[in-house]
Every structure is written in C-alpha cells, then in structure tokens.
Design an enzyme around this catalytic site. Structure first.
Site, PDB file in Angstrom:
ATOM      1  N   HIS A 147      21.457   8.257 -11.289  1.00  0.00           N
ATOM      2  CA  HIS A 147      21.846   9.552 -11.304  1.00  0.00           C
ATOM      3  C   HIS A 147      21.679  10.407 -12.691  1.00  0.00           C
ATOM      4  CE1 HIS A 147      24.825  13.051 -11.235  1.00  0.00           C
ATOM      5  NE2 HIS A 147      23.923  13.387 -10.072  1.00  0.00           N
ATOM      6  N   HIS A 194      19.719  19.264 -15.262  1.00  0.00           N
ATOM      7  CA  HIS A 194      20.751  19.295 -14.092  1.00  0.00           C
ATOM      8  C   HIS A 194      20.918  20.773 -14.280  1.00  0.00           C
ATOM      9  CE1 HIS A 194      24.501  19.674 -12.288  1.00  0.00           C
ATOM     10  NE2 HIS A 194      23.995  18.814 -11.484  1.00  0.00           N
TER      11      HIS A 194
END
Length: 738
Positions: free
Chosen positions: A53, A95
């Site tokens: 991730h 992100h």
C-alpha cells in the site's frame, strides 16, 4: 512461497477457468485434504496477493521510489500507486489531493495554500522534497536517504517497478478523485500502453468511483478492475445484489477491512470476484482476514504478510477448556502441518515458571491441536501463548483455574448457544459483550454450529463430510468476538442437535460419528469427556458449584418413539451417573448443563425433542422424554437435593422458570434459558405443565446470553439475561438453601 496458507484455508477447489483474468498460478500449490469442496471462504486463486500500500509505507516515505523498492525487497506481489493529475495534465503517484502532508510544499510555496495538486505543474512538483516529512514523523525509522526523495510520475513509477521487480512484481493503481481530473482515465490507459503493461497479467486498476471504472472498462475492455468500498458505500445495501450489479465491469472488490465478513466473501466469490481488503497492518488483522478467505491484502507492512504466507501459522485463534483446579486443555489450529508450541505461565511476560507443551497439527484433525497441562495451582490466573514452531506469529490467551476443593469463592459464568443458524452468521455481537464481563468461564450450551443450515461455509447443506463440519467451525471462528472470549477465559462446550443435524438421535443417525469427530477437533475437550465419546462429566468450582454436563444426544432413543420405561435420552449409565453426582455433591449450587429444556416443547408433534411431551398442545402426542425426567425430578425431591439449576439454550428465546414438581408450594429446582446468540429469534409459548413450572421471566425476539453469579458469602445466586450490547433485560437473585 505461500503454500502453507492454502493448505489450511483450502483454495483452488473453486474452479478457476482458463479464461478468468486471474487464472495464472504464480506459485502452484497443492489443494488441501481439509477442503470441503464448496466453501466460499477461501481464495479464488492459488496465491494470496501481498499488495504494498503506497509501497512499503510503514518503513519508507509513501509513494517514493525508495518505498517501492523496499516493498519489492520485502517480496510484495504488487506495488500500489495512487494517482493524481497535475495542472499540465501529467499523472503522478500521490495519495492526497494536496501536497501539504507528504512534501515541503508549504515551505517552498508558502503563498499557494491549500497546495492542491491540480494547481501545480509537474515541473513545480519535481522541486519538492517528498521524503523529509517521514523522518520527522517517524524518527525511529528515519534515514538520510529519504531526504530529497521526489514525487514520481506514473510512467517513472511503472518503469522503476518493471526494472527492479524483474517482471514478477505487479502494478496496482487507483484513479484518485477522478471527478477532479477530467481526462484522467484516458491518460492512464495512454501511459499503460506506452509502457507496454496494459496487457500484463499482474495489472489491476482500482477506484472508489464506479463512473471512473466503467470509463476505464470502455477504454480497455480486458483490464482487471477493482471496485473499492468504504463502509458508507455499502451501508443498507444487500451485498449479493450489489456485487451482481457491478459484475459487468468489475473483476473484484476492495472493501475496507471492517466490511469483510462471511456474507461479503460469499457474495464476492459467488460472482468470481477477488477480495482485496484495505489497509491491513497488524498480523492479527491479517490472520483474521486470511481465515475468511480473502484473495489478497493491502498493507503498509508487506514483510509481515509475506512472513505469514510463507509458513504455517495459528489461523483461528486459541482456546482453553475443561478447566479444573489443577489442569486445563489448550487448543489451537494452524493452517498447515506443523508442530505447535504452547507456553504457559502465571507471568504474562512468560519470564518465570513457564511450562512448555508441544502438539502436532495434522491434516486428519484439520490441523487442530489439543494438549493437556497438569500440575497447575488452584484459583490462579494463567497466561498462555501458542505458535507454529516455524512461524514467529503467536496468539495469546488466559484462563483461571478453579478454586481448590472445599473452598468457597465467588463465581461468574456466562452461557449461551444457538450460533450460526437460519442465515444469522458472523459477526456476532454477543461474544464481545460476554468477553467484556471478564467471566470466570464460558459454558457454550450447544448448537455451537448449524451443520445443517446454509452458510457461506456450506452453501449446499446439509453438511455430510467431515470437511463440511470442519468448515462450519472455522466459519464461526472468523468472529472476532468469539475468538476474544475463547482467548480470555476457559470454555466448557457441549453439543446439541445442530452439531450434526436437526433433532438427531445419536445411535440412529449415520452422521453422528462424523459430527462428533469435528466437535471434538474444534473444542478443548478433556480425555475424560472424549473417552468413549461419552462427553458427560462433572467440573467443580471449589465448593461453590458443581457443574454436571450432560450428553443429551449420544444415547437417546428416537424422538418418534412413544414415551415410557423403554425410552431414554441419557441412557441408563449416564442417568445413574447423574444421580450419583447429585447425591455426592456438597457444593452450594448444583448446575446441570442440559442441551434441551424441561418444559418448553421442542421438536415436532409426535416427535418431541426435549423432555416435555407437549400434551397440553396435543393430548394425543405420546412422545417426549417425561418418563425419564420424572426419575430425575423425583430423585432431586426425594433425596432433598437443594439449589439445583438446569441451564440450557436451544429454544431461541430467554426464560427463567422455577419448578414445584410435587405441588407442595416449594421450589424444587430452577431452569435458566438464554439465546440465541446468532440464529432465528423466537418468542416464548405455552409451557408444558407436567413438572409444575412457574415463569419468572420470558422474552423473545432478541439476541441474548445469560450470566450466572454465585456469592457464597451471601448465600445467593443471581441470574441475568443480557442482550448483544450488554444491556441487562432481567436480573433475579435466588436465596441458596443450607
């Protein structure tokens, strides 16, 4: 790599067709002999994917090349990129929609708040430091090499992974906030084509935006798409209908980890959807999700997940049971063949006086292990932990031994049953509420599974093979509350009908040996109880309580047989033993754990399953087991045995009853009924009058469990019925007789 996971969780028996987009087997493995052949609670593919991730973001600054490289060093199967678009239409890996959190944009561009990516050109973003923030936030993990790391473009990130991953590491990328960036999807496909990865087997595109995914599907029909879900996106929705609806574009789903329960897994796997939950960082959470059969996990800690998948590990928690004042049975399950080491101590740090026991997890027992520990101190809290010897991952538990003989100590137990039936499957809230009470022990009063009911573990019931039965126990063990309760206190487990099939009679039911085998595999049961399959036994809590556990299934005559001298539920030997235990007991409380009730009619007309014949409903019904129970009732009265409590579940509502069987105006014994924990909810009806019942309380249509407390100093026993949230619906204290 990762062979052991599938051995226990059973993969690959769900046929994966050669045309499926995820049919390539990265790590070919063997199918498991413990596979029940139909469960949906197992991965669709041969290999559970480790998805880094934002890279190895627990160890390096997220979305930097160092984070991606570290993820690959930690054997991640995929590196994930979040995508944003710059002012001049370039895709970068970041992100947030702003640059504020993970770069020095505030310092370099102080007058450009809120520092949105879409307001900066790629050239301006290239000037930013995307690594120093990590050193400040995590000084224990700081490295000088992180200073000056830059924000990579999508093209740069792809080429980096291709180069350093040797073609083995896949790409997983999310269109982040696509509504903010018109044309993002076209740009993604353009770059995937340019870098020659659009047709790669190990490529996934993901998004929370259905619109974005549908657009990607139009642009690249063969690309594998993952629909991400937050809790709010699924709130109030039927997951079966939802996943069927999205099946025209999605190859899988990426739910928040809290959403992953058996129903979600079944709905996904029935649609041949991969399930990749996010974001899973602790090994406890990783194992919990692996037990549900996920196909991969997003994690900031790819090394921890890879370590789990490489070796056998404790897969469904631990438990202790059949506790005495000097002994206990410890239980665990691994996901593959392994030696299991148990350490036990009065010291939670296991530094002093540690007892070590080792058991072998083998396929013939579905990799379950039971070991007995003896020589323990009475009235003492013990801590234990278990791990598969080849694995670093361990699971901790604790229990309290019973007080020594003749001592009078207060006691609190919880009891309940009816778990996993009629469509009510994990998660169950009641177990968490029970665990919060810190009871001295838990009495699991039967219907610990519903082997004959449809669930994700056995979509085509009834259970017929031992693998089916095993799958049912594993399914209930996916409940975090149940694992917590079992790990927090000792458990005494009894069986009822649904451990085999509805209203069964042991001697005449061909599935009895199979159901019994699985029951004994999945509960910490002493040799005394399992020997000759008798299951009945007495356990003492000092002189405060004797708990007499009955086996109401193993010896009974068929339910359809007319009641009379030749009909039995307990069998002659067990009946005589029960009378002897009652006669010999000098404990303040005699608790008889029975899996069926006394006066609540159960079963069907002319095939009554409990003690009552229900002739108040049908005067012509000659079934039931009243003739035998009258022997027990008469024995209690004639011998003057005081403070007898029958405790049960089975009927799916709560009821507290006192009995005046000889009609002399005095209570002869009491019956305490709770439930269900997780099954269809019923309502109380008319009681059979044979043994003089008087209701103190009756309530239905809610999930509940019972609490039973004995205070010897006050000569008092208290029963409570609590709902799944821990709220008390009823409390009553009984004055104990001398």
């Amino acid at each position: 790599m990762k062979k052991s996971l599938i051995a226990g969780l059973a993969c690959l028996s769900l046929a994966v067709t050669s045309g499926a987009p995820y049919a390539v087997l990265a790590h070919p493995i063997e199918t498991s002999a413990t596979d029940n052949g139909q469960t949906t609670l197992r991965p669709l593919t041969s290999d559970v994917a480790v998805i880094a991730h934002r890279g190895a973001s627990a160890y390096s600054p997220e979305h930097t090349l160092t984070a991606y490289k570290q993820a690959m060093t930690m054997k991640a199967d995929y590196v994930e990129f979040d995508l944003q678009m710059t002012k001049d239409g370039q895709l970068i890996a970041l992100h947030d929609e702003t640059l504020a959190r993970t770069t020095n944009a505030k310092e370099l561009y102080p007058d450009r708040a809120p520092w949105r990516v879409k307001d900066f050109t790629l050239e301006e973003i290239r000037r930013l430091d995307a690594g120093s923030w990590f050193n400040k936030a995590y000084p224990d993990k700081a490295k000088t090499e992180y200073i000056g790391q830059h924000v990579p473009t999508l093209e740069e990130a792809i080429e980096f992974v291709k180069k350093h991953g040797n073609g083995k590491v896949g790409l997983y990328m999310e269109t982040k906030a696509p509504s903010v960036y018109p044309g993002m999807e076209e740009k993604v496909i353009e770059i995937l084509k340019k870098t020659n990865v659009l047709d790669d087997e190990k490529l996934f595109l993901e998004s929370f935006s259905e619109e974005s995914l549908r657009k990607l599907k139009t642009l690249a029909p063969n690309v594998k798409l993952i629909q991400l879900y937050s809790g709010g996106m699924l709130a109030g929705k039927d997951v079966y209908q939802e996943f069927k609806r999205i099946s025209d574009y999605a190859s899988g789903v990426g739910p928040s980890k809290e959403l992953v329960v058996p129903k979600l897994m079944e709905a996904a796997h029935q649609n041949q959807f991969l399930v990749h939950p996010w974001t899973v960082n602790s090994q406890d959470d990783m194992v919990s999700l692996l037990s549900l059969g996920v196909d991969g996990e997003f994690t900031n800690n790819p090394d921890l997940l890879d370590d789990l998948l490489d070796k056998p590990f404790i897969s469904h928690g631990v438990a202790s049971g059949d506790i005495t004042d000097s002994s206990a049975i410890l239980w665990a399950r691994t996901n593959g063949k392994a030696n299991v080491k148990f350490e036990l101590s009065t010291d939670s740090s296991f530094k002093d006086n540690t007892i070590v026991k080792t058991g072998r997890a083998n396929v013939e027992d579905d990799y379950t292990v039971n070991v007995e520990v003896t020589g323990l101190k009475a009235d003492t809290r013990y801590f234990y932990r278990a791990h598969a010897v080849s694995s670093k991952y361990s699971v901790n538990g604790s229990f309290k031994t019973a007080p020594q003989e003749n001592s009078l100590k207060p006691m609190t137990m919880v009891w309940g049953g009816d778990t996993g039936g009629q469509g009510e499957i994990p998660p169950f809230k009641s177990f968490k509420a029970m665990a919060a009470l810190n009871p001295d022990f838990f009495l699991f009063s039967g219907d610990t599974i519903y082997a004959d009911n449809k669930t994700p573990a056995v979509p085509n019931p009834p259970s017929k093979t031992v693998q089916d039965f095993w799958a049912k126990y594993k399914e209930n063990r996916t409940d975090a509350g149940l694992r917590s309760l079992l790990q927090k206190t000792g458990t005494y487990s009894i069986w009822d009908d649904h451990e085999v099939t509805n209203d069964f009679s042991g001697p005449s039911q061909e599935l009895t040996p199979t159901g019994l085998r699985a029951f004994k595999d999945y509960w910490p049961i002493s040799e005394e109880r399992s020997q000759a399959d008798k299951l009945y036994h007495k356990y003492s809590w000092g002189n405060t309580m004797d708990m007499i556990i009955l086996n109401n299934r193993g010896y009974r005559s068929p339910n359809t047989q007319a009641d009379g001298p030749d009909k039995t539920m307990l069998g002659d030997e067990q009946l005589k033993w029960l009378e002897q235990m009652l006669l010999e007991s000098d404990a303040k409380v005699k608790l008889i754990a029975t899996s069926v009730p006394i006066s609540v009619p159960t079963g069907k007309a002319n095939s009554r399953d409990g003690w009552a014949n229900a002739n108040q409903i049908n005067p012509n019904d000659q079934t039931g087991y009243e003739y035998e129970f009258k022997k027990i009732s008469d024995f209690i009265i004639e011998k003057g045995i005081k403070n007898v409590f029958f405790v049960t579940t089975d009927v799916h509502f709560a009821e507290i009853i006192k009995y005046d069987a000889n009609k002399d105006g005095k209570t002869d014994y009491n019956e305490l009924i709770s439930g269900p924990i997780g099954a269809v909810k019923g309502n109380p009806g008319t009681l059979d009058p044979t043994f003089g019942p008087e209701r103190l309380y009756a309530e239905g249509n809610f999930f509940n469990y019972g609490v039973f407390k004995v205070d010897p100093a006050r000569k008092q026993a208290t029963v409570e019925i609590q709902d799944e949230n821990g709220k008390t619906h009823f409390s009553h204290s009984f004055q104990l007789e001398d």
